[in-house]
Design a protein around this motif. Sequence first.
Motif, mmCIF file in Angstrom:
data_model
loop_
_atom_site.group_PDB
_atom_site.id
_atom_site.type_symbol
_atom_site.label_atom_id
_atom_site.label_comp_id
_atom_site.label_asym_id
_atom_site.label_seq_id
_atom_site.Cartn_x
_atom_site.Cartn_y
_atom_site.Cartn_z
ATOM 1 N N GLN A 181 0.574 -0.909 0.078
ATOM 2 C CA GLN A 181 0.090 -0.060 0.393
ATOM 3 C C GLN A 181 0.997 1.532 -0.005
ATOM 4 O O GLN A 181 0.397 2.394 -0.021
ATOM 5 N N HIS A 200 -6.191 3.063 3.098
ATOM 6 C CA HIS A 200 -7.590 2.716 3.264
ATOM 7 C C HIS A 200 -8.651 3.381 4.346
ATOM 8 O O HIS A 200 -8.311 4.172 5.149
ATOM 9 N N THR A 232 -9.931 2.024 6.534
ATOM 10 C CA THR A 232 -9.441 1.589 7.201
ATOM 11 C C THR A 232 -8.752 1.958 8.785
ATOM 12 O O THR A 232 -9.691 1.388 9.562
ATOM 13 N N ARG A 291 -3.695 4.984 -2.703
ATOM 14 C CA ARG A 291 -2.009 3.408 -3.316
ATOM 15 C C ARG A 291 -1.314 3.688 -4.641
ATOM 16 O O ARG A 291 -1.143 4.963 -5.310
ATOM 17 N N GLN A 348 -13.326 3.766 -0.855
ATOM 18 C CA GLN A 348 -13.814 2.961 0.374
ATOM 19 C C GLN A 348 -15.062 3.531 1.133
ATOM 20 O O GLN A 348 -14.779 3.969 1.313
ATOM 21 N N GLY A 403 -13.129 -6.955 1.400
ATOM 22 C CA GLY A 403 -12.185 -7.585 2.388
ATOM 23 C C GLY A 403 -12.485 -7.874 3.419
ATOM 24 O O GLY A 403 -13.523 -6.419 3.882
ATOM 25 N N PHE A 411 -15.416 -5.441 7.597
ATOM 26 C CA PHE A 411 -14.706 -4.611 6.177
ATOM 27 C C PHE A 411 -14.500 -4.019 5.724
ATOM 28 O O PHE A 411 -15.042 -2.764 6.392
ATOM 29 N N GLY A 412 -14.029 -4.353 4.594
ATOM 30 C CA GLY A 412 -13.365 -2.507 3.642
ATOM 31 C C GLY A 412 -14.255 -3.462 2.044
ATOM 32 O O GLY A 412 -14.203 -3.644 1.891
HETATM 33 N N1 DAH Z 1 -7.961 -1.900 4.390
HETATM 34 C C1 DAH Z 1 -8.560 -3.072 3.836
HETATM 35 C C2 DAH Z 1 -8.005 -2.705 2.343
HETATM 36 O O1 DAH Z 1 -8.268 -1.833 1.838
HETATM 37 C C3 DAH Z 1 -9.456 -3.959 3.309
HETATM 38 C C4 DAH Z 1 -10.286 -4.792 4.660
HETATM 39 C C5 DAH Z 1 -9.786 -5.591 4.919
HETATM 40 C C6 DAH Z 1 -10.991 -3.608 6.119
HETATM 41 C C7 DAH Z 1 -10.296 -5.983 6.197
HETATM 42 C C8 DAH Z 1 -11.521 -3.428 6.642
HETATM 43 C C9 DAH Z 1 -11.098 -5.568 7.123
HETATM 44 O O2 DAH Z 1 -12.071 -2.958 7.266
HETATM 45 O O3 DAH Z 1 -11.454 -5.798 7.960
HETATM 46 O O4 DAH Z 1 -7.039 -3.898 1.251
#
Ligand code: DAH
Length: 350
Positions: free
Chosen positions: A156, A170, A172, A202, A216, A290, A314-315
């Motif tokens: 990343q 991300h 996240t 990225r 995202q 993901g 999740f993302g």
């Molecule tokens: N942040 C990850 C990405 O950008 C995606 C992701 C996966 C986010 C799992 C999440 C997670 O919150 O639980 O590839």
Amino acid sequence: MINNLKAIEKEFEAKIKGVTDEKTLEQMKKEFLGKDSVIAQAGMHMKSASVEEKKEIGKLSNILKAKFMRHFDELTHKFKTFELNKRLEGEKIDLSIPGVKLDFYNKHPLNLVIDEIYTIFSELGFDLVDGTELETDEYCFQKLNLPIGHPARDMQDTFYINEKLVLRTHCTNMTARALTEAAKNLTKNSYVSSVSYGNVYRRDDDDATHSHQFMQIDGFALGDKISFANLRWVLDYMCKRLFGEATKIRMRPSYFPFTEPSVEVDITCVTCKGAGCNICKQTGFVEILGAGMISPKVLTLNNIDPEQKTGLAFGIGVERIAMLKYGIKNIRDFYENDVRFLKQFKFFGE
Ligand code: DAH
């Protein structure tokens, strides 16, 4: 000097009546108040005058100055109002002329997808949280179990502003922020869940399906008994809402530093409905997001006791969902603002 002043007053009164435009007014200002004016000369004269004379000259020239200025101000105002009225007169609007028709299109397809996903999660009780695009290394990486030097950063590593600040890779980062915030008031049975969306950046080579900047939606739920079954249910529900009741999800083991276990989630191919086609490379499934259970390490890093709380996360890639949902082949179409592309979404959404 007194006589001079009296004479100039008479002259002023005679001349001011004849002023009909701004140019003459300016000339008069110079003549009666400028540096060669009688008023200015009176000022010079005062230096050598007797006390008595000073008093008299001072008083009279002050009265005259005030009088001249009052007339000048009045005339300036009169000319300005006249000019304005003349302009307004010329600008009269003819309401009977037909208007210019504007083309109103729909929301951008990425916003349609964000709206739809946000609606689903707010109905499920998730909070909707605004995010920050410029993020600290700490919240983008460290608090998500990506310490400095962690090899997963290489996938990343992107746009650093300085040692500590990065354009987030991300969304996240908002989960890390929300967890740290939630840790302050956690009690037994307390429950927190939120989703956040926005741009991420990225080091990616741009092609038909990749862009160095994209969007995202990231979310999580934290509570006393959140389980993997809850994760599966939430994602299954979301996918059915987004792609139709017949949609099935498939979870494949994967790796993210912040979740344990981690999964990659696929849905039945939107094109062939699972039969197998070029889009899904004959597998019947396409990858869409993901996810995983928040790693105990991440909970600890954000001051939460993993013995007390568990969480799902999740993302989602917004472009990916929009491309599948609307059959868009090239990711660049989202960013080019070509109305021929945008107006096709007129009939989607509300
Ligand atoms: N942040 C990850 C990405 O950008 C995606 C992701 C996966 C986010 C799992 C999440 C997670 O919150 O639980 O590839």
